[in-house]
Design a protein around this motif. Structure first.
Motif, PDB file in Angstrom:
ATOM      1  N   VAL A  42      37.081  77.219  69.673  1.00  0.00           N
ATOM      2  CA  VAL A  42      37.596  76.601  68.567  1.00  0.00           C
ATOM      3  C   VAL A  42      37.590  74.958  68.226  1.00  0.00           C
ATOM      4  N   ALA A  43      37.122  74.836  67.560  1.00  0.00           N
ATOM      5  CA  ALA A  43      37.856  72.677  66.962  1.00  0.00           C
ATOM      6  C   ALA A  43      38.855  73.146  65.724  1.00  0.00           C
ATOM      7  N   ASN A  44      38.975  71.726  65.012  1.00  0.00           N
ATOM      8  CA  ASN A  44      39.721  71.286  64.539  1.00  0.00           C
ATOM      9  C   ASN A  44      40.695  72.955  63.470  1.00  0.00           C
ATOM     10  N   GLY A  45      40.877  73.454  63.977  1.00  0.00           N
ATOM     11  CA  GLY A  45      41.861  75.042  63.837  1.00  0.00           C
ATOM     12  C   GLY A  45      40.606  75.801  62.981  1.00  0.00           C
ATOM     13  N   THR A  46      39.231  75.904  63.743  1.00  0.00           N
ATOM     14  CA  THR A  46      38.852  76.610  63.033  1.00  0.00           C
ATOM     15  C   THR A  46      38.173  77.162  64.559  1.00  0.00           C
ATOM     16  N   TYR A  47      37.731  78.606  64.283  1.00  0.00           N
ATOM     17  CA  TYR A  47      36.721  79.302  65.183  1.00  0.00           C
ATOM     18  C   TYR A  47      35.452  79.401  65.294  1.00  0.00           C
ATOM     19  N   LEU A  48      34.512  79.311  66.209  1.00  0.00           N
ATOM     20  CA  LEU A  48      33.071  78.725  66.390  1.00  0.00           C
ATOM     21  C   LEU A  48      32.915  80.528  67.245  1.00  0.00           C
ATOM     22  N   PHE A  49      32.048  80.747  66.726  1.00  0.00           N
ATOM     23  CA  PHE A  49      30.873  81.350  67.030  1.00  0.00           C
ATOM     24  C   PHE A  49      29.590  81.815  66.737  1.00  0.00           C
ATOM     25  N   ALA A  50      29.012  81.456  68.146  1.00  0.00           N
ATOM     26  CA  ALA A  50      27.382  81.808  68.032  1.00  0.00           C
ATOM     27  C   ALA A  50      27.009  82.908  68.204  1.00  0.00           C
TER      28      ALA A  50
END
Length: 179
Positions: A129-137
């Motif tokens: 999570v960063a800046n209220g955003t989910y990130l998935f690789a």
């Protein structure tokens, strides 16, 4: 056990999709196409899509641009999660994360093990999570993208999923951040 509660409302999320590859083009991006189709079928919005080479700084810059965009709730990347020297997507994601979702990689490995056996050990799939955003690789194969979406992300990005899901806590992701 997890389930979809049909009595709860579905809330679509806005997803940006990044393919990381030195060789793929819009015409050959089967993994990106697999995810784009599944995103649409699930009722979510494909907010942005791009292809970048395996360059850590470029990947991190794109992730930062997307997490700064209030029109994007989730970023999913495919490719560059392996063990070779050019596989730098995980490092780029971790350059951006404020918090890592450690269990994502673990659950992905369990799901992958059912499909590809011990070869699952070679994946470094990650979430954060960063800046209220989910990130998935995710890995760059269409099969891995199917497994990750169908068995994890489709459920966790569905506001009706119980006992809990990523969508219901989205409004709270920015708690404690400077305004």
């Amino acid at each position: 056990m997890s389930r979809i509660d049909e009595s709860r409302p579905f809330h679509p999320v806005r997803i940006a999709l990044l393919t990381v590859s030195d060789t793929r083009t819009p015409g050959t991006d089967r993994s990106g196409d697999t995810l784009a189709e599944r995103i649409a079928e699930a009722g979510h919005d494909l907010a942005a899509r791009a292809i970048l080479p395996d360059e850590r700084a470029q990947i991190a810059a794109q992730l930062r641009d997307w997490i700064a965009d209030p029109g994007i709730d989730v970023v999913i990347s495919t490719g560059g999660t392996g063990l070779t020297g050019r596989d730098v997507t995980v490092e780029a994601h971790r350059d951006v994360y404020e918090k890592e979702i450690e269990a994502f990689g673990t659950i992905f490995a369990l799901v992958s093990y059912e499909t590809i056996g011990t070869s699952a050990v070679q994946s470094r799939a990650t979430g954060g999570v960063a800046n209220g955003t989910y990130l998935f690789a995710l890995p760059g194969s269409p099969g891995a993208c199917r497994d990750a979406w169908d068995r994890i992300l489709k459920l966790q990005l569905d506001s009706r999923h119980k006992p809990c899901n990523f969508v219901e806590i989205m409004p709270r992701l920015g708690e404690g951040r400077p305004s």
